[in-house]
Design a protein around this motif. Structure first.
Motif, PDB file in Angstrom:
ATOM      1  N   ILE A  18      39.836  27.072  37.997  1.00 53.72           N
ATOM      2  CA  ILE A  18      40.496  27.210  39.295  1.00 53.72           C
ATOM      3  C   ILE A  18      40.170  28.598  39.842  1.00 53.72           C
ATOM      4  N   GLY A  19      40.230  29.600  38.943  1.00 52.90           N
ATOM      5  CA  GLY A  19      39.875  30.968  39.338  1.00 52.90           C
ATOM      6  C   GLY A  19      38.439  31.071  39.815  1.00 52.90           C
ATOM      7  N   PHE A  20      37.512  30.404  39.090  1.00 51.03           N
ATOM      8  CA  PHE A  20      36.116  30.365  39.538  1.00 51.03           C
ATOM      9  C   PHE A  20      36.009  29.722  40.919  1.00 51.03           C
ATOM     10  N   GLY A  21      36.657  28.574  41.053  1.00 45.41           N
ATOM     11  CA  GLY A  21      36.519  27.792  42.283  1.00 45.41           C
ATOM     12  C   GLY A  21      37.103  28.467  43.501  1.00 45.41           C
ATOM     13  N   ILE A  22      38.166  29.242  43.287  1.00 42.42           N
ATOM     14  CA  ILE A  22      38.842  29.908  44.405  1.00 42.42           C
ATOM     15  C   ILE A  22      37.886  30.787  45.203  1.00 42.42           C
ATOM     16  N   ILE A  23      36.930  31.443  44.519  1.00 45.25           N
ATOM     17  CA  ILE A  23      36.072  32.424  45.205  1.00 45.25           C
ATOM     18  C   ILE A  23      34.876  31.777  45.910  1.00 45.25           C
ATOM     19  N   ILE A  24      34.601  30.493  45.622  1.00 46.13           N
ATOM     20  CA  ILE A  24      33.392  29.847  46.162  1.00 46.13           C
ATOM     21  C   ILE A  24      33.318  29.888  47.692  1.00 46.13           C
ATOM     22  N   PRO A  25      34.391  29.534  48.406  1.00 49.26           N
ATOM     23  CA  PRO A  25      34.253  29.484  49.874  1.00 49.26           C
ATOM     24  C   PRO A  25      34.210  30.843  50.553  1.00 49.26           C
ATOM     25  N   VAL A  26      34.583  31.923  49.846  1.00 48.13           N
ATOM     26  CA  VAL A  26      34.746  33.212  50.531  1.00 48.13           C
ATOM     27  C   VAL A  26      33.693  34.259  50.181  1.00 48.13           C
ATOM     28  N   MET A  27      33.048  34.151  49.028  1.00 44.16           N
ATOM     29  CA  MET A  27      32.086  35.191  48.644  1.00 44.16           C
ATOM     30  C   MET A  27      30.963  35.350  49.676  1.00 44.16           C
ATOM     31  N   PRO A  28      30.331  34.252  50.155  1.00 49.58           N
ATOM     32  CA  PRO A  28      29.289  34.433  51.186  1.00 49.58           C
ATOM     33  C   PRO A  28      29.815  35.073  52.458  1.00 49.58           C
ATOM     34  N   GLU A  29      31.076  34.774  52.807  1.00 54.52           N
ATOM     35  CA  GLU A  29      31.658  35.341  54.028  1.00 54.52           C
ATOM     36  C   GLU A  29      31.848  36.852  53.894  1.00 54.52           C
ATOM     37  N   ILE A  30      32.303  37.311  52.716  1.00 62.08           N
ATOM     38  CA  ILE A  30      32.486  38.744  52.484  1.00 62.08           C
ATOM     39  C   ILE A  30      31.147  39.469  52.554  1.00 62.08           C
TER      40      ILE A  30
END
Length: 397
Positions: A18-30
């Motif tokens: 869940i921790g891994f998955g949480i960052i998937i949608p936002v890392m490219p945006e950052i």
């Protein structure tokens, strides 16, 4: 296969991923906010550098776990994960700190993923191994199912929030493991294993080497898609972080259903090669469908098809490796994790490069390679049958 240790392992994997998955949608945006001109390149590099460090260290973690036990290695890995997520959240606007965070994450990834696979191999019999690995895959899939959607929702607060939550979840998992996870290798067996100074590449021989290469190509194609999918969606249908979360939610949900239901209940020992081939064909279809995606719905269906294929392949390959290996489960799982990491090094780099040439190329190549990888399964079956025949003759003598 009722084993309380398996329930604990599944819980750890679900929370971790869940921790891994949480960052998937936002890392490219950052990354896009920091350097919009080279966002695809930095995303590919950050994914690759994480996996490069993991590739080097996963077999070492596996070997250490054979010697000192699985539990302490898993606990160390969870603390490292928590630190890496926290650092990325604090590094907003600083690419150097982002890269350091990814290096730190890669450093500890093998301590969790590869060692937990070895743990499951320890507590399951050869007959139940595929079912056990199916539960591992289902737990990872469930974590990825919940994580991206949750991450997309959290991104409405800020792009950094998902990283803080991921760090907190890794800490929660650490305390759960420290409280409930029991060691899977008795002290006497650990001493025996510690006497063997086994190189990871010892596992890369005989029929199994074809499965390790297959594992590389499966991950290579997946990682190329993961590195470019959000940019593909932005270009084709203006995808948002929340919608990316939905895409991965569907893919993970379908995969978890297949691994937790079909793989665990229907695939018996000896059936694995057949279902790996079926999985490769279905995965290729998912890649080819994605080429024609011009809407969120079409992309979602494409990823669901891909998710079914991937869910058939992974637990079967892992099960075969742990069944057939002639070295410790820690070494075998460590090498398997290393091949996975090698795919995650090359996949994002080549995927990002191909995307800058033509955005559909990573998915076209992915589909072609999935079909081509069937050769490795066929070759494994041929060599495995020859080896078994030779052993039968030798035993008869």
């Amino acid at each position: 296969m009722r084993d309380n240790r398996l329930v604990i392992v599944m819980s750890i994997l679900v929370i971790t991923f869940i921790g891994f998955g949480i960052i998937i949608p936002v890392m490219p945006e950052i990354i896009l906010d920091v350097d919009p001109n080279k966002a695809e390149l930095h995303t590919g590099m950050m994914l690759a550098i994480y996996s490069a460090v993991s590739f080097i260290l996963s077999p070492i973690w596996g070997t250490w776990s054979d010697r000192i036990g699985r539990r302490p290695i898993i606990l160390v890995g969870l603390i490292g994960f928590a630190a890496s997520f926290l650092l990325f959240g604090l590094s907003s606007g600083n690419l150097t700190l982002m890269y350091i965070s990814r290096i730190l994450g890669g450093l500890f990834s093998g301590a969790v993923t590869s060692v937990i696979v070895a743990y499951v191999a320890d507590i399951t019999t050869a007959e139940n191994r595929t079912k056990g690995m199916g539960l591992v895959g289902m737990s990872i899939g469930l974590g990825f199912t919940i994580g991206p959607g949750f991450g997309g929702f959290l991104s409405t607060i800020s792009f950094e929030t998902p990283f803080y939550v991921a760090s907190a979840l890794a800490l929660i998992t650490f305390f759960l493991a420290a409280w409930k996870l029991k060691e899977s290798i008795p002290q006497s067996e650990r001493k025996h294993k510690s006497e063997k100074r086994v190189s990871r590449w010892t596992a890369f021989n005989g029929p199994l080497k074809h499965l390790y290469v297959l594992a590389f190509f499966v991950t290579f194609t997946l990682a190329g898609m993961e590195a470019t999918l959000q940019f593909f969606g932005m270009s084709r249908f203006n995808v948002t972080p929340l919608q990316v979360g939905i895409l991965f939610f569907v893919c993970g949900f379908v995969g978890a259903l297949v691994q937790g239901g079909f793989v665990r209940r229907k695939i018996n020992k000896g059936d694995e090669p057949k279902y790996i081939i079926i999985g490769l064909i279905i995965s290729a279809l998912g890649f080819f469908l994605l080429l024609f995606a011009h809407s969120l719905l079409w992309a979602t269906v494409s990823l669901a098809v891909f998710g079914i294929g991937n869910a058939l392949i992974r637990p079967c390959v892992t099960s075969l490796i742990t069944q057939k290996t002639k070295v410790g489960h820690g070494v075998a799982s460590g090498l398997s994790s290393s091949m996975d990491s090698l795919g995650r090094i090359a996949g994002p780099l080549l995927g990002s490069l191909l995307f800058t040439v033509e955005m559909g190329l990573p998915y076209l190549l992915g589909g072609i390679l999935c079909i081509a990888a069937i050769v490795f399964v066929v070759r494994f079956r041929q060599l495995d049958r020859i080896e078994q025949s030779e052993q039968t003759v030798s035993t008869g003598k």
